[in-house]
Write a protein that holds these residues in place. Structure first.
Motif, mmCIF file in Angstrom:
data_model
loop_
_atom_site.group_PDB
_atom_site.id
_atom_site.type_symbol
_atom_site.label_atom_id
_atom_site.label_comp_id
_atom_site.label_asym_id
_atom_site.label_seq_id
_atom_site.Cartn_x
_atom_site.Cartn_y
_atom_site.Cartn_z
ATOM 1 N N GLY A 98 -0.343 -111.062 41.560
ATOM 2 C CA GLY A 98 0.209 -110.925 39.280
ATOM 3 C C GLY A 98 -1.284 -111.187 39.590
ATOM 4 N N PHE A 102 -3.984 -110.526 36.658
ATOM 5 C CA PHE A 102 -3.968 -111.522 35.479
ATOM 6 C C PHE A 102 -5.741 -111.259 35.297
ATOM 7 C CE2 PHE A 102 -5.299 -115.673 34.089
ATOM 8 C CZ PHE A 102 -4.683 -114.981 32.903
ATOM 9 N N PHE A 134 2.959 -110.442 38.102
ATOM 10 C CA PHE A 134 2.356 -111.208 36.932
ATOM 11 C C PHE A 134 3.741 -111.774 36.742
ATOM 12 C CE2 PHE A 134 1.454 -112.871 32.675
ATOM 13 C CZ PHE A 134 0.442 -113.644 33.061
#
Length: 287
Positions: A98, A102, A134
């Motif tokens: 995640g 990002f 994320f």
């Protein structure tokens, strides 16, 4: 209770009485006593406390207990990566994926083909799967925003166009792709996080007595989670959502609108939540 415990510890270490803290910050002794008993101060007060005591907000909030904190910045954006130690391998992998998703969007400006395409960074993955990773990292505080960009030029243009009816406007600047120069974030989950952070840090603290907080479901829900609970920041505010849906296939969206305002009211005493019933399209009116 981490905040109250650490506040007690730092006051004792620095030999500062509660009365002195109240005097230096211009608050009542009862307000300081509330902090010592577990009530969270407003964001602006937290900044003042940290400045006076010369400690970080991460320390007072206990964030630094989770693991190794790394601070990152890119352009107008800033964030903290803090993956807890001794996690099960599967969960640690989920958090890291995640965070990498990002960072690929914010720092490298990668769009969907470069993320999940045949030669993409996350080949074989789906955007939905990356979004899930994320969100898992965000909810666990393994990834936390501490700065987002604002489009000052567009803010100025909107204020000028709608003056004097529009008093203030905040436009969040989303990450841009390197090649096109256009916004590269098509992910709703990422967009919401940027918007919710800006609202929680810059819009909500400016609300005055009698104001009405309005926002769509999941975004305002994230705002509610990001804004620290406060006994004194909001007074007599009525929280209301702008939408409610009736779709069994979107149960989370259906619940989140009204749940969001309930959460805000629960976090902030002396405020109320208004329930928004679903209204079928044929019964709606623009008048």
């Amino acid at each position: 209770m981490t905040f109250s415990r650490r506040l007690r510890e730092i006051l004792k270490k620095k030999k500062i009485a509660q009365r002195e803290l109240a005097h230096r910050l211009g608050v009542s002794e009862g307000g300081v006593a509330n902090w010592m008993n577990g009530t969270m101060p407003s964001i602006s007060r937290l900044v003042e406390i940290c400045s006076f005591l010369d400690v970080s907000s991460d320390y007072l909030l206990g964030i630094d207990q989770l693991g190794c904190i790394e601070h990152y910045e890119h352009g107008a954006f800033g964030w903290i990566e803090n993956i807890p130690e001794n996690l099960p391998e599967e969960l640690s992998k989920e958090y890291r994926q995640g965070i990498q998703f990002f960072a690929a969007v914010v720092r490298e400006g990668l769009c969907e083909p470069a993320l999940t395409g045949p030669n993409g960074r996350f080949k074989g993955q789906t955007i939905a799967g990356l979004e899930r990773s994320f969100r898992t990292a965000v909810f666990a505080n393994a990834l936390k925003l501490n700065r987002v960009g604002r489009n000052r030029r567009l803010e100025y243009d909107l204020l000028k166009l709608y003056s004097p009816r529009l008093k203030q406007v905040i436009v969040v600047e989303l990450p841009k792709g390197h090649e096109s120069g256009k916004n590269c974030v098509s992910s709703h989950v990422l967009n919401v996080e940027f918007l919710a952070y800006a609202a929680a840090m810059e819009v909500f603290p400016a609300l005055e007595e009698g104001a009405i907080g309005i926002g769509p479901g999941y975004t305002i829900y994230r705002c509610a989670e990001l804004v620290p609970p406060s006994q004194h920041q909001y007074k007599s505010i009525n929280w209301a959502s702008t939408m409610e849906v009736n779709n069994h296939q979107q149960e989370a969206a259906s619940v989140s609108s009204n749940l969001a305002v309930k959460l805000l009211a629960a976090h902030n005493p002396n405020t109320r939540a208004f329930y928004l019933p679903y209204l079928a399209p044929e019964r709606r009116s623009l008048h």
